[in-house]
Design a protein around this motif. Structure first.
Motif, PDB file in Angstrom:
ATOM      1  N   PRO A 183       0.813  -1.236   0.000  1.00  0.00           N
ATOM      2  CA  PRO A 183       0.000   0.000   0.000  1.00  0.00           C
ATOM      3  C   PRO A 183       0.840   1.277   0.000  1.00  0.00           C
ATOM      4  CG  PRO A 183      -0.900  -1.601   1.532  1.00  0.00           C
ATOM      5  CD  PRO A 183       0.403  -2.161   1.075  1.00  0.00           C
ATOM      6  N   PHE A 184       1.957   1.303   0.722  1.00  0.00           N
ATOM      7  CA  PHE A 184       2.753   2.535   0.769  1.00  0.00           C
ATOM      8  C   PHE A 184       3.405   2.818  -0.584  1.00  0.00           C
ATOM      9  CE2 PHE A 184       5.578  -0.894   2.039  1.00  0.00           C
ATOM     10  CZ  PHE A 184       6.767  -0.620   1.379  1.00  0.00           C
ATOM     11  N   VAL A 185       3.657   1.779  -1.369  1.00  0.00           N
ATOM     12  CA  VAL A 185       4.169   1.983  -2.725  1.00  0.00           C
ATOM     13  C   VAL A 185       3.083   2.617  -3.589  1.00  0.00           C
ATOM     14  CG1 VAL A 185       4.997   0.839  -4.827  1.00  0.00           C
ATOM     15  CG2 VAL A 185       5.844   0.115  -2.592  1.00  0.00           C
ATOM     16  N   GLU A 186       1.847   2.184  -3.408  1.00  0.00           N
ATOM     17  CA  GLU A 186       0.733   2.773  -4.156  1.00  0.00           C
ATOM     18  C   GLU A 186       0.643   4.266  -3.912  1.00  0.00           C
ATOM     19  OE1 GLU A 186      -4.165   2.459  -4.489  1.00  0.00           O
ATOM     20  OE2 GLU A 186      -3.020   0.964  -3.360  1.00  0.00           O
ATOM     21  N   GLU A 187       0.823   4.693  -2.654  1.00  0.00           N
ATOM     22  CA  GLU A 187       0.780   6.122  -2.332  1.00  0.00           C
ATOM     23  C   GLU A 187       1.916   6.879  -3.014  1.00  0.00           C
ATOM     24  OE1 GLU A 187      -1.559   7.831  -0.738  1.00  0.00           O
ATOM     25  OE2 GLU A 187      -2.645   5.912  -0.799  1.00  0.00           O
ATOM     26  N   TYR A 188       3.092   6.261  -3.030  1.00  0.00           N
ATOM     27  CA  TYR A 188       4.253   6.894  -3.662  1.00  0.00           C
ATOM     28  C   TYR A 188       4.016   7.076  -5.155  1.00  0.00           C
ATOM     29  CZ  TYR A 188       8.888   7.183  -5.814  1.00  0.00           C
ATOM     30  OH  TYR A 188       9.961   7.547  -6.584  1.00  0.00           O
ATOM     31  N   VAL A 189       3.514   6.024  -5.802  1.00  0.00           N
ATOM     32  CA  VAL A 189       3.299   6.075  -7.245  1.00  0.00           C
ATOM     33  C   VAL A 189       2.187   7.063  -7.584  1.00  0.00           C
ATOM     34  CG1 VAL A 189       2.575   4.732  -9.267  1.00  0.00           C
ATOM     35  CG2 VAL A 189       4.139   3.734  -7.595  1.00  0.00           C
ATOM     36  N   LYS A 190       1.134   7.086  -6.772  1.00  0.00           N
ATOM     37  CA  LYS A 190       0.036   8.027  -7.002  1.00  0.00           C
ATOM     38  C   LYS A 190       0.536   9.469  -6.920  1.00  0.00           C
ATOM     39  CE  LYS A 190      -3.835   7.085  -4.996  1.00  0.00           C
ATOM     40  NZ  LYS A 190      -4.899   6.947  -3.951  1.00  0.00           N
ATOM     41  N   LYS A 191       1.391   9.729  -5.952  1.00  0.00           N
ATOM     42  CA  LYS A 191       1.931  11.069  -5.778  1.00  0.00           C
ATOM     43  C   LYS A 191       2.825  11.462  -6.959  1.00  0.00           C
ATOM     44  CE  LYS A 191       4.420  13.887  -2.386  1.00  0.00           C
ATOM     45  NZ  LYS A 191       5.113  13.884  -1.068  1.00  0.00           N
ATOM     46  N   ALA A 192       3.597  10.491  -7.466  1.00  0.00           N
ATOM     47  CA  ALA A 192       4.520  10.782  -8.560  1.00  0.00           C
ATOM     48  C   ALA A 192       3.801  10.940  -9.894  1.00  0.00           C
ATOM     49  CB  ALA A 192       5.564   9.668  -8.666  1.00  0.00           C
ATOM     50  N   LEU A 193       2.776  10.140 -10.144  1.00  0.00           N
ATOM     51  CA  LEU A 193       2.095  10.169 -11.432  1.00  0.00           C
ATOM     52  C   LEU A 193       1.049  11.270 -11.538  1.00  0.00           C
ATOM     53  CD1 LEU A 193       1.473   6.361 -12.184  1.00  0.00           C
ATOM     54  CD2 LEU A 193       3.188   7.858 -13.212  1.00  0.00           C
ATOM     55  N   GLY A 194       0.478  11.632 -10.428  1.00  0.00           N
ATOM     56  CA  GLY A 194      -0.645  12.544 -10.511  1.00  0.00           C
ATOM     57  C   GLY A 194      -1.938  11.756 -10.707  1.00  0.00           C
ATOM     58  N   HIS A 195      -3.067  12.422 -10.444  1.00  0.00           N
ATOM     59  CA  HIS A 195      -4.358  11.716 -10.431  1.00  0.00           C
ATOM     60  C   HIS A 195      -4.691  11.083 -11.780  1.00  0.00           C
ATOM     61  CE1 HIS A 195      -8.477  10.725  -9.408  1.00  0.00           C
ATOM     62  NE2 HIS A 195      -8.865  11.327 -10.531  1.00  0.00           N
ATOM     63  N   ALA A 196      -4.559  11.850 -12.882  1.00  0.00           N
ATOM     64  CA  ALA A 196      -5.001  11.374 -14.198  1.00  0.00           C
ATOM     65  C   ALA A 196      -4.197  10.155 -14.657  1.00  0.00           C
ATOM     66  CB  ALA A 196      -4.889  12.497 -15.228  1.00  0.00           C
ATOM     67  N   LEU A 197      -2.875  10.276 -14.628  1.00  0.00           N
ATOM     68  CA  LEU A 197      -2.040   9.158 -15.081  1.00  0.00           C
ATOM     69  C   LEU A 197      -2.170   7.948 -14.160  1.00  0.00           C
ATOM     70  CD1 LEU A 197       1.364  10.570 -16.416  1.00  0.00           C
ATOM     71  CD2 LEU A 197      -0.367   9.285 -17.668  1.00  0.00           C
ATOM     72  N   PHE A 198      -2.296   8.212 -12.872  1.00  0.00           N
ATOM     73  CA  PHE A 198      -2.421   7.083 -11.938  1.00  0.00           C
ATOM     74  C   PHE A 198      -3.710   6.315 -12.200  1.00  0.00           C
ATOM     75  CE2 PHE A 198      -3.723   5.125  -7.916  1.00  0.00           C
ATOM     76  CZ  PHE A 198      -2.599   4.338  -7.680  1.00  0.00           C
ATOM     77  N   GLN A 199      -4.766   7.037 -12.557  1.00  0.00           N
ATOM     78  CA  GLN A 199      -6.029   6.368 -12.857  1.00  0.00           C
ATOM     79  C   GLN A 199      -5.894   5.510 -14.120  1.00  0.00           C
ATOM     80  OE1 GLN A 199      -8.634   6.531 -10.653  1.00  0.00           O
ATOM     81  NE2 GLN A 199      -9.306   4.787 -11.896  1.00  0.00           N
ATOM     82  N   HIS A 200      -5.170   6.058 -15.118  1.00  0.00           N
ATOM     83  CA  HIS A 200      -4.907   5.264 -16.327  1.00  0.00           C
ATOM     84  C   HIS A 200      -4.114   3.999 -15.966  1.00  0.00           C
ATOM     85  CE1 HIS A 200      -6.588   7.923 -19.228  1.00  0.00           C
ATOM     86  NE2 HIS A 200      -5.750   8.930 -18.995  1.00  0.00           N
ATOM     87  N   PHE A 201      -3.166   4.165 -15.057  1.00  0.00           N
ATOM     88  CA  PHE A 201      -2.336   3.034 -14.631  1.00  0.00           C
ATOM     89  C   PHE A 201      -3.180   1.953 -13.972  1.00  0.00           C
ATOM     90  CE2 PHE A 201       0.081   1.177 -11.016  1.00  0.00           C
ATOM     91  CZ  PHE A 201       0.985   0.425 -11.741  1.00  0.00           C
ATOM     92  N   MET A 202      -4.080   2.347 -13.103  1.00  0.00           N
ATOM     93  CA  MET A 202      -4.914   1.379 -12.396  1.00  0.00           C
ATOM     94  C   MET A 202      -5.927   0.717 -13.338  1.00  0.00           C
ATOM     95  SD  MET A 202      -3.663   1.365  -9.402  1.00  0.00           S
ATOM     96  CE  MET A 202      -4.877   0.469  -8.436  1.00  0.00           C
ATOM     97  N   ASP A 203      -6.416   1.481 -14.322  1.00  0.00           N
ATOM     98  CA  ASP A 203      -7.428   0.951 -15.231  1.00  0.00           C
ATOM     99  C   ASP A 203      -6.838  -0.004 -16.270  1.00  0.00           C
ATOM    100  OD1 ASP A 203      -9.324   2.426 -13.903  1.00  0.00           O
ATOM    101  OD2 ASP A 203      -9.323   4.084 -15.354  1.00  0.00           O
ATOM    102  N   SER A 204      -5.679   0.351 -16.810  1.00  0.00           N
ATOM    103  CA  SER A 204      -5.075  -0.485 -17.862  1.00  0.00           C
ATOM    104  C   SER A 204      -3.546  -0.488 -17.723  1.00  0.00           C
ATOM    105  CB  SER A 204      -5.471   0.028 -19.247  1.00  0.00           C
ATOM    106  OG  SER A 204      -5.132   1.392 -19.389  1.00  0.00           O
ATOM    107  N   PRO A 205      -3.031  -1.245 -16.746  1.00  0.00           N
ATOM    108  CA  PRO A 205      -1.590  -1.247 -16.486  1.00  0.00           C
ATOM    109  C   PRO A 205      -0.749  -1.743 -17.668  1.00  0.00           C
ATOM    110  CG  PRO A 205      -2.706  -3.011 -15.288  1.00  0.00           C
ATOM    111  CD  PRO A 205      -3.763  -2.126 -15.837  1.00  0.00           C
ATOM    112  N   GLU A 206      -1.378  -2.450 -18.612  1.00  0.00           N
ATOM    113  CA  GLU A 206      -0.614  -2.971 -19.754  1.00  0.00           C
ATOM    114  C   GLU A 206      -0.322  -1.889 -20.793  1.00  0.00           C
ATOM    115  OE1 GLU A 206      -3.546  -4.230 -18.858  1.00  0.00           O
ATOM    116  OE2 GLU A 206      -3.037  -6.114 -17.857  1.00  0.00           O
TER     117      GLU A 206
END
Length: 410
Positions: A357-380
């Protein structure tokens, strides 16, 4: 008294040996052809019957001619095959001893180092050395004591024959098994092959190292750099074998050094973005991309294997996080110049995000909301939506997070 039949057999043997002694190169070549055709696969009793209990007399002539002519490739292939018939004969241990007494092992090893000889001749030499090794531990030790490991490793690294290289791998594996006195020497000999220019040799050496790993136990620190170098090969078959060996090494004391090296490959130095080659001197607008492309390939390979190792062991995954592997994966994701780096880094990053979970917070902070949502929706495929502006923002946020982390620790 000998019988008439025995006398006739002795007479035929004498005539045969005299014919050999008086024959020149062409005639001897024909004799060897006939011998190979007629006697391949025979046992010691069968050979003795063929030569009226005087087979060793012919073997002595073969080995004498080998000593005198091996440097000049005079019927060398046929000569080695003929000697091989004696060495491979069932119940023919005395033939092996007779061959060794004339320095046979040293001759075979020297053949491997003669550049002007044909690859097939050298391959036959390797086959004879395998017959010697198959005879038991003391014969394996004899090969090793004759600097055989070094000769075989050099031949494996430089040979242009895939078949010969495979034969060397089998022989090296044999020398590394049931030979405790020299198994570490064989192991280090295989390590010495890894930096060579032959992908096939690298692949075979990595396979042999993995097979030997359980027998050897702890791996030496000298293994770290060559294995990581092999992992970064542009050849997928070499990358695969390096990955398999790395997986086997995760249970060894060398693991921290390997993981540290892997993480370092994720963030290549920026000092040499481009290098110029000969074509650049002729055309200043022509950039030579060989070095940066190699760096990117290293980054992609490291990102891929980090995910493989992390998924196999939660303990390894935690060590990778402590070594800032997630930071490095984010850097690789932002590499718009190399899609493979982005793809493999994204795949590995997905595992860390969903597991910690703490990695998820780090990645969310680095990517920003829009890109992080794209990452979660279609990581491929999410990384394909990144553009230079996103990549620059990502690099800036990664740097800010890293700086904040250092200040907190201080």
């Amino acid at each position: 008294m000998t019988s008439v039949k025995e006398q006739e057999a002795v007479r035929k043997l004498t005539i045969f040996l005299q014919e050999w002694d008086s024959a020149h190169k062409v005639a001897r070549s024909h004799i060897l052809d006939n011998f190979i055709k007629s006697n391949d696969g025979k046992t010691e009793p069968e050979l003795e019957l063929e030569f009226s209990q005087g087979a060793s007399l012919f073997l002595a002539r073969l080995t004498a001619w080998l000593r005198m002519t091996y440097m000049y490739s005079t019927c060398l292939n046929k000569l080695l095959k003929s000697i091989g018939i004696f060495l491979s004969a069932a119940s023919g241990r005395r033939y092996l001893i007779e061959f060794l007494e004339i320095g046979g092992v040293l001759i075979l090893l020297e053949i491997l180092g003669l550049r002007h000889l044909k690859e097939e001749d050298k391959r036959q030499s390797v086959k004879l050395l395998q017959l010697v090794a198959n005879a038991g531990r003391k014969y394996k030790e004899l090969i090793c004591e004759s600097y055989g490991v070094r000769s075989l490793a050099e031949f494996l690294a430089t040979s242009s024959s895939a078949e010969a290289q495979e034969d060397v791998q089998v022989l090296m594996g044999s020398l590394g098994s049931g030979n405790p006195k020299y198994q570490n020497q064989v192991y280090k000999g295989l390590i010495a092959v890894l930096p060579c220019a032959s992908p096939r040799a690298q692949q075979l050496a990595l396979q042999a190292l993995r097979v030997m790993q359980d027998t050897v136990g702890e791996a030496p620190s000298v293994l770290v750099e060559p294995v990581l170098g092999a992992l970064c090969s542009p050849h997928l078959e070499v990358q695969y074998e390096a990955t398999q060996l790395l997986k086997a090494l995760m249970a060894r004391e060398v693991r921290p050094a390997l993981l540290k090296g892997l993480v370092a490959l994720l963030t290549p130095p920026r000092k040499k973005a481009f290098t110029f080659c000969d074509e650049t001197a002729k055309d200043p607008t022509a950039l030579c991309l060989r070095e940066p492309m190699l760096v990117y390939s290293q980054q992609a390979a490291a990102a891929k294997v980090i995910g493989v190792l992390a998924k196999e062991s939660a303990e390894v995954a935690e060590e990778l996080i402590q070594l800032k592997a997630v930071h490095g994966l984010m850097v690789a994701v932002g590499n718009l110049d190399h899609v493979a780096s982005q793809r493999h880094a994204s795949s590995s990053l997905e595992y860390f995000v969903h597991t910690f979970p703490f990695v998820e917070e780090y990645v969310k902070k680095a990517l920003g909301h829009a890109l992080f949502q794209h990452f979660m929706d279609s990581p491929e495929t999410w990384y394909t939506k990144m553009d230079p502006v996103h990549a620059e923002e990502l690099a800036s946020k990664i740097a800010d997070i890293a700086r904040d982390t250092r200040q907190t620790l201080e």
